[in-house]
Design an enzyme around this catalytic site. Structure first.
Site, PDB file in Angstrom:
ATOM      1  N   ASP A  63       0.831  -1.202   0.000  1.00  0.00           N
ATOM      2  CA  ASP A  63       0.000   0.000   0.000  1.00  0.00           C
ATOM      3  C   ASP A  63       0.873   1.263   0.000  1.00  0.00           C
ATOM      4  O   ASP A  63       2.083   1.212   0.290  1.00  0.00           O
ATOM      5  CB  ASP A  63      -0.895  -0.041   1.251  1.00  0.00           C
ATOM      6  CG  ASP A  63      -2.232   0.658   1.040  1.00  0.00           C
ATOM      7  OD1 ASP A  63      -2.336   1.466   0.110  1.00  0.00           O
ATOM      8  OD2 ASP A  63      -3.154   0.400   1.828  1.00  0.00           O
ATOM      9  N   ASP A  75     -10.702   1.892  -3.405  1.00  0.00           N
ATOM     10  CA  ASP A  75     -11.272   1.556  -2.096  1.00  0.00           C
ATOM     11  C   ASP A  75     -12.794   1.512  -2.158  1.00  0.00           C
ATOM     12  O   ASP A  75     -13.441   1.136  -1.178  1.00  0.00           O
ATOM     13  CB  ASP A  75     -10.833   2.573  -1.044  1.00  0.00           C
ATOM     14  CG  ASP A  75      -9.461   2.228  -0.488  1.00  0.00           C
ATOM     15  OD1 ASP A  75      -8.923   1.174  -0.868  1.00  0.00           O
ATOM     16  OD2 ASP A  75      -8.934   3.018   0.323  1.00  0.00           O
TER      17      ASP A  75
HETATM   18  C1  DGJ Z   1      -5.900   1.733   1.940  1.00  0.00           C
HETATM   19  C2  DGJ Z   1      -6.245   0.550   1.088  1.00  0.00           C
HETATM   20  O1  DGJ Z   1      -6.667   0.971  -0.154  1.00  0.00           O
HETATM   21  C3  DGJ Z   1      -7.282  -0.283   1.813  1.00  0.00           C
HETATM   22  O2  DGJ Z   1      -7.682  -1.351   1.004  1.00  0.00           O
HETATM   23  C4  DGJ Z   1      -6.690  -0.772   3.090  1.00  0.00           C
HETATM   24  O3  DGJ Z   1      -5.622  -1.652   2.818  1.00  0.00           O
HETATM   25  C5  DGJ Z   1      -6.216   0.390   3.924  1.00  0.00           C
HETATM   26  N1  DGJ Z   1      -5.359   1.268   3.185  1.00  0.00           N
HETATM   27  C6  DGJ Z   1      -5.504  -0.081   5.144  1.00  0.00           C
HETATM   28  O4  DGJ Z   1      -4.960   0.948   5.845  1.00  0.00           O
END
Ligand code: DGJ
Length: 715
Positions: free
Chosen positions: A451, A516
């Site tokens: 991430d 997301d």
């Molecule tokens: C952002 C990501 O896009 C989410 O899927 C998740 O992993 C969160 N971060 C976790 O902090």
């Protein structure tokens, strides 16, 4: 290819219906005579005629010579658009007049162009490859041959587009709404998209395209460029009153960011350029074919992922997670990904980033009990990491407060309470590599969700110089080194959802997280436009809970499954809250995905131009035309009482297909008094030709419902 034969002075690359014709008859850098439709198997003499005929008149009150668009447009030839190369030695040598030294095949189907400027004491090597997919890849290597430093401001790939390309298209976006299309007329001046976020960005153009007016998903000519780079970027479309029109792309460099010492070189990221006679789908095809031909393209079946983020967030509890894994196994999941929250001090998103040790309070026996349980249920195990970041509230930051990327002496504004770790500091880079390496060596981990949850602001190295470039390369090196050490581990590029989607990161990762937004309605658009660059097997797409956490919207299971199916499929939902009936539907949905994933992940993508703006129609057709899966998605309410006839493009016109509704996860019956007769009959058989022009009527859908149609050739 006809390389420069020493007689004609032309080089002609041809592939997949695309031609690139270069004219190297003048002493300077070759000019681009044509990039676009295939010029056919033309003889050198015919190509000379084409090149001669492309030279424009000289206008009144203008330069006395025609001005070409060369492979690196230069002021010295009279070019007054954005130049290909910008830089100087404290103001001197700001302009070049390159002389061609070599134009030769590179031995791998591409061309190598070498030129030098003895006055500016610079030389350039341009690597050009027209891949079998028809995708043109171009990058430049600049060398400083002088005795003094040369400050490089920009080194761009610039390609001309013809006058009939009068409409521009690209994408923008924000968190939860990545890849929103925007289009407008291509007029005189420059349309410039800059990425100054230090990451590719939610709002990245992805592909900046120019096309014939009104070009659509399947119609019109389109020319498009993409920059394969995960740092700052510039993409532009520029048209001058002299008639030149170009698309350009370059890494965006900060002031003084790249200074080439005597003898030093700089290699740009690759720019990828696609031409299509068949609308945007032809652009997508070129990128997909190219990506799928890479030796490291993921070819094993894309596993059904169960990700813990929206299921448990930071509530990491062995019993809760093993129960989740059990339900995942029951419905057919194949990969369990433990998301954020497992490492030291990470009880919420304000602390812990940087401390990549399993939290002994939450996981007294380490991750082994969870991993063993997951493995015993037949799933492999994935782990979330965010290696480029640090929380101020972390042991790492307390020990190394100077490892934050930023102008020395001041802290960039926080974002989600976090800062960027300065990976240009060798000790910081080694430390992170060491931690990731240890985690992968000590645990049975098949997958990393990597991430990156903030923009870079005022990114500077320890000397206070701009450092997005060096940071991006450091991240690439980190990924490359880890992959060398752990070749079996797959990596997902996530960046607050889909903020790092580009062919640079995809050289070293195996899928991207699309967004997301697990809200299927948002996802229909996000996935449609992400697929302009990436085929579905590279785009993570999960079935979320009935009420989307990020938008608060509710959607039925069939719509959620029917949307996620067209990606690298999975779940992000506390499946322990489902009842027996729902689990039966989920099992059937997973079985459908497993049955269809080979088609979905190798077939050709089709996006229809539908007359009803309230709906999307997209599908995947097997490369041999034998099978297909289409999805008709009702996004908003329609202006029509019943959907207009749905035309299915992209099939083999000469084959007859049996079309059968696929009631995925229960399907939708529609909201009409009576369904179209063929629907009630259960199937319809037509040729690909008639399906494309006469089509089928469908039941009436409410917004946020989708119908899936499976097609099998009978002849
Ligand atoms: C952002 C990501 O896009 C989410 O899927 C998740 O992993 C969160 N971060 C976790 O902090």
């Amino acid at each position: 290819m006809i390389p420069d034969d020493g007689v004609s002075g032309l080089a002609h690359l041809r592939s997949a219906g695309v031609s690139l014709l270069l004219d190297a008859r003048a002493p300077g850098l070759p000019s681009v005579v044509a990039w676009g439709p295939d010029l056919g198997d033309a003889s050198p003499a015919e190509l000379v005629a084409v090149a001669d005929a492309a030279v424009p008149a000289v206008a009144q009150s203008a330069l006395d010579v025609p001005v070409p668009v060369s492979l690196l447009p230069e002021r010295s030839l009279g070019y007054r658009g954005r130049p290909g190369l910008s830089g100087s030695r404290a103001g001197r040598d700001f302009s070049t007049a390159f002389v061609l030294d070599r134009l030769e095949p590179d031995g791998e189907g591409g061309l190598l162009v070498a030129a030098s400027d003895p006055v500016a004491r610079l030389s350039v090597r341009i690597e050009l490859r027209l891949h079998p997919s028809g995708l043109l890849q171009m990058r430049h290597r600049l060398s400083n041959d002088g005795d003094e430093p040369y400050a490089l401001d920009e080194l761009a790939a610039v390609l001309p587009v013809p006058a009939r390309a009068r409409e521009l298209f690209d994408l923008t976006g924000r968190w939860l709404r990545e890849r929103a299309p925007q289009r407008h007329p291509f007029v005189q001046g420059a349309f410039l998209r800059e990425g100054r976020r230090g990451r590719t960005g939610f709002d990245a153009s992805l592909v900046l395209a120019a096309g014939t007016p009104g070009f659509g998903n399947r119609t019109g000519e389109v020319w498009g460029v993409h920059l394969g780079w995960s740092g700052d970027s510039r993409l532009w479309a520029e048209q001058g009153s002299d008639g030149h029109a170009v698309l350009g792309a370059a890494e965006l460099l900060g002031s003084g960011e790249l200074v080439l010492g005597p003898g030093e070189q700089h290699l740009t990221p690759s720019v990828f350029a696609a031409y299509s006679r068949r609308g945007l789908d032809g652009i997508g095809d070129a990128f997909h074919d190219h990506l799928r031909a890479r030796p490291h393209h993921p070819r094993t079946p894309r596993p059904v992922v169960l990700n813990t983020w929206e299921a448990v967030y930071f509530d990491h509890d062995l019993a809760r997670l093993t129960a989740l894994a059990d339900v995942g196994a029951e419905v057919g999941a194949e990969r369990f990904v433990l998301d954020d929250g497992w490492f030291r001090g990470r009880r919420d998103d304000t602390a812990g980033l940087g401390d990549w040790y399993v939290d002994p309070q939450v996981w007294p026996e380490g991750l082994t009990p969870l991993i063993a349980h997951v493995r015993s249920r037949g799933l492999d195990f994935g782990l979330w990491v965010e290696p480029e970041m640090v929380n101020v509230d972390s042991d790492l930051h307390r020990a190394h407060p100077d490892w934050v990327l930023g102008v020395p002496g001041r802290m960039p504004p926080a974002w989600r309470d976090q800062q960027v770790l300065d990976l240009t500091v060798p000790e910081a880079w080694e430390h992170i590599l060491g931690r990731l390496d240890a985690l992968l060596s000590e645990n049975d981990i098949a997958y990393l969700k990597w991430d990156h949850n903030r923009d870079l602001v005022e990114a500077a190295d320890r000397e206070g110089r701009p450092a997005v470039h060096a940071q991006t390369l450091a991240v690439y090196r980190l990924l490359d080194t880890l992959r060398e050490r752990h070749p079996g581990v797959e990596i997902e590029s996530c960046s607050s959802g889909g903020a790092r989607v580009d062919l640079g990161i995809l050289e070293r990762t195996d899928r991207v997280w699309g967004s997301d937004a697990n809200d299927a309605l948002e996802r229909q658009g996000i996935q449609r436009w992400t697929s302009l660059l990436l085929p579905p097997e590279l785009v993570g797409s999960h079935v979320g809970p009935p009420h989307a956490h990020t938008t608060g919207r509710s959607a039925g299971l069939s719509f959620r499954v029917g949307t996620a199916l067209f990606g690298s499929f999975g779940f992000e939902w506390d499946l322990t809250t489902t009842d027996a009936a729902e689990r039966e539907l989920l099992k059937a949905a997973v079985a459908d995905y497993k049955r269809l994933r080979e088609l979905l992940h190798t077939g050709r993508l089709v996006h229809a131009d539908v007359p009803d703006p309230s709906a999307l129609l997209h599908g995947v057709v097997a490369q041999d035309g034998s099978t297909a899966l289409f999805c008709y998605a009702q996004l908003t309410s329609s202006a029509y009482e019943t959907p207009p006839a749905v035309l299915l493009p992209g099939l083999d016109p000469d084959r007859r297909y049996r079309v059968t509704p696929l009631p995925v996860a229960g399907g939708h019956r529609g909201i009409q008094r009576s369904s179209p007769p063929w629907w009630d009959a259960g199937s319809n058989v037509q040729s690909g030709r008639t399906l494309a022009v006469a089509g089928l009527r469908l039941p009436v859908l409410n917004p946020e419902q989708a119908l899936l149609l499976e097609l099998h050739a009978e002849s």
